[in-house]
Scaffold this motif. Structure first.
Motif, mmCIF file in Angstrom:
data_model
loop_
_atom_site.group_PDB
_atom_site.id
_atom_site.type_symbol
_atom_site.label_atom_id
_atom_site.label_comp_id
_atom_site.label_asym_id
_atom_site.label_seq_id
_atom_site.Cartn_x
_atom_site.Cartn_y
_atom_site.Cartn_z
ATOM 1 N N THR A 119 -41.431 54.772 22.518
ATOM 2 C CA THR A 119 -40.064 55.258 22.657
ATOM 3 C C THR A 119 -40.050 56.651 23.262
ATOM 4 O O THR A 119 -39.195 56.975 24.089
ATOM 5 C CB THR A 119 -39.369 55.272 21.283
ATOM 6 O OG1 THR A 119 -39.489 53.977 20.688
ATOM 7 C CG2 THR A 119 -37.905 55.613 21.406
ATOM 8 N N SER A 120 -41.019 57.484 22.893
ATOM 9 C CA SER A 120 -41.060 58.857 23.399
ATOM 10 C C SER A 120 -41.387 58.919 24.892
ATOM 11 O O SER A 120 -41.171 59.951 25.518
ATOM 12 C CB SER A 120 -42.081 59.676 22.610
ATOM 13 O OG SER A 120 -43.360 59.104 22.732
ATOM 14 N N PHE A 144 -41.469 54.062 14.410
ATOM 15 C CA PHE A 144 -40.303 54.052 15.285
ATOM 16 C C PHE A 144 -40.676 54.368 16.725
ATOM 17 O O PHE A 144 -39.928 54.077 17.637
ATOM 18 C CB PHE A 144 -39.260 55.046 14.812
ATOM 19 C CG PHE A 144 -38.610 54.671 13.519
ATOM 20 C CD1 PHE A 144 -38.323 53.358 13.228
ATOM 21 C CD2 PHE A 144 -38.295 55.625 12.587
ATOM 22 C CE1 PHE A 144 -37.729 52.991 12.043
ATOM 23 C CE2 PHE A 144 -37.696 55.279 11.392
ATOM 24 C CZ PHE A 144 -37.419 53.962 11.112
ATOM 25 N N ASN A 145 -41.808 54.989 16.924
ATOM 26 C CA ASN A 145 -42.240 55.321 18.273
ATOM 27 C C ASN A 145 -42.984 54.160 18.928
ATOM 28 O O ASN A 145 -43.207 54.170 20.125
ATOM 29 C CB ASN A 145 -43.131 56.566 18.247
ATOM 30 C CG ASN A 145 -43.158 57.267 19.567
ATOM 31 O OD1 ASN A 145 -42.287 57.104 20.406
ATOM 32 N ND2 ASN A 145 -44.179 58.071 19.767
ATOM 33 N N TRP A 159 -45.179 47.335 17.165
ATOM 34 C CA TRP A 159 -45.797 47.184 15.844
ATOM 35 C C TRP A 159 -45.010 46.219 14.967
ATOM 36 O O TRP A 159 -45.541 45.668 14.018
ATOM 37 C CB TRP A 159 -45.896 48.525 15.133
ATOM 38 C CG TRP A 159 -46.929 49.446 15.686
ATOM 39 C CD1 TRP A 159 -47.709 49.260 16.790
ATOM 40 C CD2 TRP A 159 -47.298 50.716 15.157
ATOM 41 N NE1 TRP A 159 -48.534 50.338 16.980
ATOM 42 C CE2 TRP A 159 -48.303 51.261 15.985
ATOM 43 C CE3 TRP A 159 -46.873 51.467 14.082
ATOM 44 C CZ2 TRP A 159 -48.885 52.486 15.758
ATOM 45 C CZ3 TRP A 159 -47.455 52.688 13.857
ATOM 46 C CH2 TRP A 159 -48.456 53.199 14.675
ATOM 47 N N PHE A 160 -43.729 46.046 15.243
ATOM 48 C CA PHE A 160 -42.891 45.172 14.422
ATOM 49 C C PHE A 160 -43.209 43.723 14.739
ATOM 50 O O PHE A 160 -43.306 43.328 15.887
ATOM 51 C CB PHE A 160 -41.406 45.460 14.676
ATOM 52 C CG PHE A 160 -40.960 46.780 14.134
ATOM 53 C CD1 PHE A 160 -40.430 46.867 12.865
ATOM 54 C CD2 PHE A 160 -41.087 47.928 14.883
ATOM 55 C CE1 PHE A 160 -40.026 48.084 12.357
ATOM 56 C CE2 PHE A 160 -40.681 49.152 14.387
ATOM 57 C CZ PHE A 160 -40.153 49.224 13.120
ATOM 58 N N GLU A 161 -43.349 42.909 13.694
ATOM 59 C CA GLU A 161 -43.701 41.498 13.858
ATOM 60 C C GLU A 161 -42.723 40.621 13.095
ATOM 61 O O GLU A 161 -41.919 41.110 12.310
ATOM 62 C CB GLU A 161 -45.118 41.246 13.322
ATOM 63 C CG GLU A 161 -46.204 41.975 14.080
ATOM 64 C CD GLU A 161 -47.577 41.757 13.473
ATOM 65 O OE1 GLU A 161 -47.676 41.057 12.439
ATOM 66 O OE2 GLU A 161 -48.538 42.282 14.025
ATOM 67 N N GLY A 162 -42.819 39.335 13.311
ATOM 68 C CA GLY A 162 -42.041 38.390 12.529
ATOM 69 C C GLY A 162 -40.677 38.077 13.103
ATOM 70 O O GLY A 162 -39.752 37.786 12.358
ATOM 71 N N MET A 172 -34.754 51.156 19.692
ATOM 72 C CA MET A 172 -35.329 51.925 18.583
ATOM 73 C C MET A 172 -34.573 53.248 18.423
ATOM 74 O O MET A 172 -34.058 53.793 19.398
ATOM 75 C CB MET A 172 -36.811 52.220 18.843
ATOM 76 C CG MET A 172 -37.681 50.989 18.887
ATOM 77 S SD MET A 172 -37.693 50.060 17.370
ATOM 78 C CE MET A 172 -38.790 51.030 16.405
ATOM 79 N N PRO A 173 -34.502 53.781 17.195
ATOM 80 C CA PRO A 173 -33.848 55.076 17.004
ATOM 81 C C PRO A 173 -34.655 56.203 17.642
ATOM 82 O O PRO A 173 -35.868 56.110 17.769
ATOM 83 C CB PRO A 173 -33.795 55.235 15.482
ATOM 84 C CG PRO A 173 -34.829 54.324 14.955
ATOM 85 C CD PRO A 173 -34.979 53.212 15.941
#
Length: 108
Positions: free
Chosen positions: A25-26, A38-39, A43-46, A73-74
């Motif tokens: 994100t950065s 968040f960066n 990494w998020f799965e499922g 992403m925030p």
């Protein structure tokens, strides 16, 4: 490999949102004191679920089924104080020690 063969640079594999797979994100937005999760949206799965009947599928279910991208992403994170939970962990939950005046019910 032959000497007169020209190598063309390979284009990076694109993920959702049209950005490279391991993009942060950065790299695209100005971020401020964010946790690493968040960066790194990859990494998020499922996010692969069982198919739903179109009649019962809601807009929020459709939105939630998509994996996050750097664009969703925030860009900032404001943590809440854990003061209440820390105090509760030390002294324990409230317990009512008053007189029980209710009738006992028969289980028969």
């Amino acid at each position: 490999m032959e000497a007169n063969e020209i190598q063309t640079p390979q284009a990076p594999e694109l993920g959702p949102g049209g950005v490279p797979k391991d993009a942060k994100t950065s790299d695209y937005y100005r971020t401020k004191e964010m946790p690493a999760r968040f960066n790194n949206p990859n990494w998020f799965e499922g996010y692969v679920g069982k198919p739903q009947h179109p009649m019962y599928k809601t807009t929020s279910a459709e939105y939630g089924s998509r994996a996050p991208t750097v664009h969703t992403m925030p860009t900032c994170f404001h943590a809440k104080s854990q003061q209440f939970s820390e105090k509760l962990g030390v002294c324990g939950m409230y317990r009512n020690h008053s007189l029980n005046t209710g009738l006992d019910q028969s289980r028969v």
